[in-house]
Design a protein around this motif. Structure first.
Motif, short mmCIF file in Angstrom:
data_model
loop_
_atom_site.label_atom_id
_atom_site.label_comp_id
_atom_site.label_asym_id
_atom_site.label_seq_id
_atom_site.Cartn_x
_atom_site.Cartn_y
_atom_site.Cartn_z
N ILE A 131 10.11 -6.08 -1.00
CA ILE A 131 8.92 -5.24 -0.85
C ILE A 131 9.32 -3.94 -0.17
O ILE A 131 9.94 -3.96 0.91
CB ILE A 131 7.84 -5.95 -0.01
CG1 ILE A 131 7.47 -7.29 -0.65
CG2 ILE A 131 6.62 -5.07 0.16
CD1 ILE A 131 6.86 -8.27 0.31
N ARG A 132 8.97 -2.84 -0.79
CA ARG A 132 9.14 -1.53 -0.17
C ARG A 132 7.78 -0.86 -0.13
O ARG A 132 7.07 -0.80 -1.12
CB ARG A 132 10.11 -0.67 -0.98
CG ARG A 132 11.55 -1.15 -0.91
CD ARG A 132 12.44 -0.18 -1.66
NE ARG A 132 12.36 1.14 -1.06
CZ ARG A 132 12.70 2.26 -1.72
NH1 ARG A 132 13.08 2.20 -2.97
NH2 ARG A 132 12.65 3.42 -1.10
N SER A 133 7.41 -0.38 1.05
CA SER A 133 6.12 0.28 1.19
C SER A 133 6.19 1.20 2.39
O SER A 133 7.15 1.18 3.17
CB SER A 133 4.99 -0.74 1.39
OG SER A 133 5.13 -1.39 2.64
N ARG A 134 5.18 2.00 2.54
CA ARG A 134 5.08 2.81 3.75
C ARG A 134 4.93 1.88 4.95
O ARG A 134 4.16 0.92 4.92
CB ARG A 134 3.91 3.77 3.67
CG ARG A 134 3.75 4.65 4.90
CD ARG A 134 2.85 5.82 4.64
NE ARG A 134 3.43 6.69 3.62
CZ ARG A 134 2.90 7.88 3.30
NH1 ARG A 134 1.80 8.29 3.88
NH2 ARG A 134 3.48 8.61 2.37
N ASP A 135 5.63 2.18 6.02
CA ASP A 135 5.55 1.33 7.21
C ASP A 135 4.24 1.56 7.94
O ASP A 135 3.70 2.67 7.95
CB ASP A 135 6.73 1.64 8.14
CG ASP A 135 6.82 0.62 9.27
OD1 ASP A 135 6.43 -0.53 9.07
OD2 ASP A 135 7.28 1.01 10.37
N ARG A 136 3.74 0.51 8.54
CA ARG A 136 2.53 0.58 9.36
C ARG A 136 2.46 -0.66 10.23
O ARG A 136 3.12 -1.67 9.94
CB ARG A 136 1.28 0.68 8.49
CG ARG A 136 1.09 -0.51 7.56
CD ARG A 136 -0.31 -0.55 6.98
NE ARG A 136 -0.48 -1.58 5.97
CZ ARG A 136 -0.67 -2.87 6.24
NH1 ARG A 136 -0.68 -3.29 7.49
NH2 ARG A 136 -0.84 -3.74 5.26
N THR A 143 9.53 6.12 8.14
CA THR A 143 8.26 6.11 7.42
C THR A 143 8.11 4.91 6.51
O THR A 143 6.99 4.50 6.20
CB THR A 143 8.09 7.38 6.56
OG1 THR A 143 9.16 7.48 5.63
CG2 THR A 143 8.07 8.63 7.45
N GLU A 144 9.21 4.32 6.05
CA GLU A 144 9.16 3.23 5.09
C GLU A 144 9.61 1.92 5.70
O GLU A 144 10.29 1.90 6.73
CB GLU A 144 10.03 3.55 3.86
CG GLU A 144 9.53 4.72 3.05
CD GLU A 144 10.41 5.00 1.84
OE1 GLU A 144 10.04 5.86 1.05
OE2 GLU A 144 11.48 4.37 1.72
N ALA A 145 9.22 0.85 5.06
CA ALA A 145 9.62 -0.49 5.50
C ALA A 145 10.18 -1.25 4.30
O ALA A 145 9.71 -1.11 3.17
CB ALA A 145 8.44 -1.25 6.08
N LYS A 154 15.64 5.79 6.27
CA LYS A 154 16.36 6.01 7.50
C LYS A 154 16.16 4.84 8.43
O LYS A 154 15.07 4.62 8.93
CB LYS A 154 15.88 7.30 8.18
CG LYS A 154 16.08 8.54 7.29
CD LYS A 154 15.52 9.77 7.96
CE LYS A 154 15.68 11.00 7.09
NZ LYS A 154 15.13 12.21 7.73
N LEU A 155 17.22 4.09 8.65
CA LEU A 155 17.09 2.91 9.50
C LEU A 155 17.03 3.32 10.96
O LEU A 155 17.52 4.37 11.35
CB LEU A 155 18.30 1.98 9.30
CG LEU A 155 18.46 1.42 7.89
CD1 LEU A 155 19.70 0.53 7.87
CD2 LEU A 155 17.24 0.63 7.49
N ILE A 156 16.40 2.48 11.76
CA ILE A 156 16.42 2.70 13.20
C ILE A 156 17.83 2.48 13.71
O ILE A 156 18.66 1.89 13.04
CB ILE A 156 15.45 1.74 13.92
CG1 ILE A 156 15.87 0.29 13.68
CG2 ILE A 156 14.05 1.93 13.47
CD1 ILE A 156 15.10 -0.70 14.48
#
Length: 438
Positions: free
Chosen positions: A253-258, A286-288, A432-434
């Motif tokens: 799953i790829r989506s905007r992070d929230r 921004t993404e997860a 961009k990973l943490i």
């Protein structure tokens, strides 16, 4: 009935929880070990969600009957969890084997309460629906103490907790409850939609509202989206692939992070009767990216194209339901009877459509959040917001921000982080990973 031997094993092996603020520079690390059972992962993630903790990374493994889950979490400000009260609560709550707390529970999160009456509503969404519902409840002497309302794919669901205006307690009179149900059903039927609206009233206890909303919208088939370019552009990217060598089904799953994203996904998988055996969660700026290796509770992976498509659309719906579509308006003021009815009436009269709402009252104060669009689903004209603020009060109504969910995510296949040899490796562009916590 559950096998008694399995219960004995869990009683002899309660969950073990380690909370470490030194292992990672940027987050608190929470590790949970114990005997695996269906729904345990959801219970853990639900505890983290209820404390408004943000999951920046997670690793899940539960093969062989035992589990080891590791979560990297921060508070809403991105800081480690150092408050001793919160740490102690996490330790004690996660170490409690929830299956023995209440033998009458049939699923995660059932909490008995005699302090309020719970009303569940499901039906076709339309502008002004919440205003009409709250007006009926006010006319019937019902005070809304808290509520959560979601609208998705032209469907709406709400869980409201109400009390009697005069006594401040739950409403239990059968005749009055019947009258409430009759009038609210009339409101829900005020649509040409072919589906029969659903409604239930209870004073004995309900599930956690957010999980219940997922179940209600799923039962109402909100995953059947209208064909529209708008929905195509904002859809999260979900893939379901076979892992025949391991007898799993891989879900990426790829989506905007929230916030609460992992909870929504795990909640949906659990309620669809899938077990997560391995999983990886990585969040970026921004993404997860989330990856799960699942089987059905009967031990079999996804077995048909129809089932594969069902998993995809149901996970897309689970992600989208909480998406902050529209402009967020926050109302903070002294609570009073009929406040929700007045606020929603003003929003309706100014042509604003409520896409999502959270209503909270405590200690004589009300704090309500509304995500609004115009009646066509488009962004709200700032002049309209000025008019609404003038009517409600400049200091009472605050504009919190605008979450634009329309940006299209790249559609290339994401790289597998767990069983990398099962997938064709491709670059994860724009992700961009943490900073590493190793």
């Amino acid at each position: 009935m559950e096998d008694e031997f399995a219960k004995l094993i869990r009683r002899m092996n309660p969950p073990r929880v380690m909370i470490d603020n030194d292992a990672c520079e940027h987050a608190t690390v929470i590790q949970v070990d114990g005997v695996n059972r269906h729904g345990h992962l959801l219970e853990v993630v639900q505890v983290l969600k209820d404390l408004n903790l943000l999951i920046t990374k997670a690793y899940v493994s539960s093969d062989g009957g035992y589990l080891m889950d590791v979560f990297y979490v921060t508070d809403t400000d991105g800081k480690k969890i150092r408050d001793k009260v919160t740490v102690n609560y996490l330790q004690s709550t996660l170490e409690t084997n929830a299956s023995f707390l209440n033998s009458m529970r049939s699923s995660v999160g059932v909490i008995p309460s005699k302090q309020h009456t719970s009303i569940e509503l499901t039906g076709a969404d339309r502008p002004g629906l919440l205003s009409e519902v709250s007006a009926v409840l006010t006319d019937l002497g019902c005070n809304v103490v808290n509520a959560v309302i979601w609208a998705h794919n032209a469907r709406a669901a709400a869980v409201l907790h109400v009390t009697d205006q005069s006594s401040g307690c739950a409403i239990e009179d059968p005749e009055r409850l019947s009258k409430i149900k009759e009038l609210l059903c009339n409101v829900l039927r005020g649509s040409t939609d072919f589906r029969t609206p659903r409604m239930s009233i209870s004073s004995n206890g309900v599930m956690y509202r957010e999980r219940r909303l997922h179940q209600m919208l799923f039962a109402d088939r909100d995953f059947e989206r209208p064909e529209s370019p708008k929905y195509e552009s904002s859809r999260p990217h979900v893939t379901v692939m076979d892992c025949s060598d391991r007898d799993y089904t891989a879900v990426t799953i790829r989506s905007r992070d929230r916030p609460k994203l992992m909870f929504d996904i795990v909640c949906s998988l659990t309620d669809m009767q899938y077990v997560v055996y391995h999983g990886t969660v990585i969040t970026g700026t921004t993404e997860a990216y989330q990856e799960y290796y699942i089987k059905h509770v009967d031990g079999f992976p996804v077995s048909s194209e129809a089932e594969r498509q069902r998993v995809i659309v149901c996970l897309e719906a689970a992600i989208e339901r909480r998406a902050s579509e529209g402009l967020e308006l926050e109302v903070c003021t002294d609570d009073r009877f009929g406040l929700l009815s007045d606020i929603t009436r003003i929003l309706r009269e100014n042509g604003l459509n409520i896409r999502r709402a959270e209503i909270w009252t405590k200690g004589g104060k009300a704090k309500d959040s509304f995500f609004v669009t115009d009646v066509s689903g488009n962004p709200v004209d700032p002049k309209i917001i000025d008019l609404v603020q003038d009517q409600i009060g400049q200091t009472i109504l605050q504009v919190k921000g605008n979450s634009d969910m329309s940006r299209k995510l790249p559609q290339e296949t994401a790289r597998s982080f767990f069983f990398g040899n099962f997938f064709r490796r491709r670059s994860f562009q724009n992700f961009k990973l943490i900073k590493s916590c190793s």
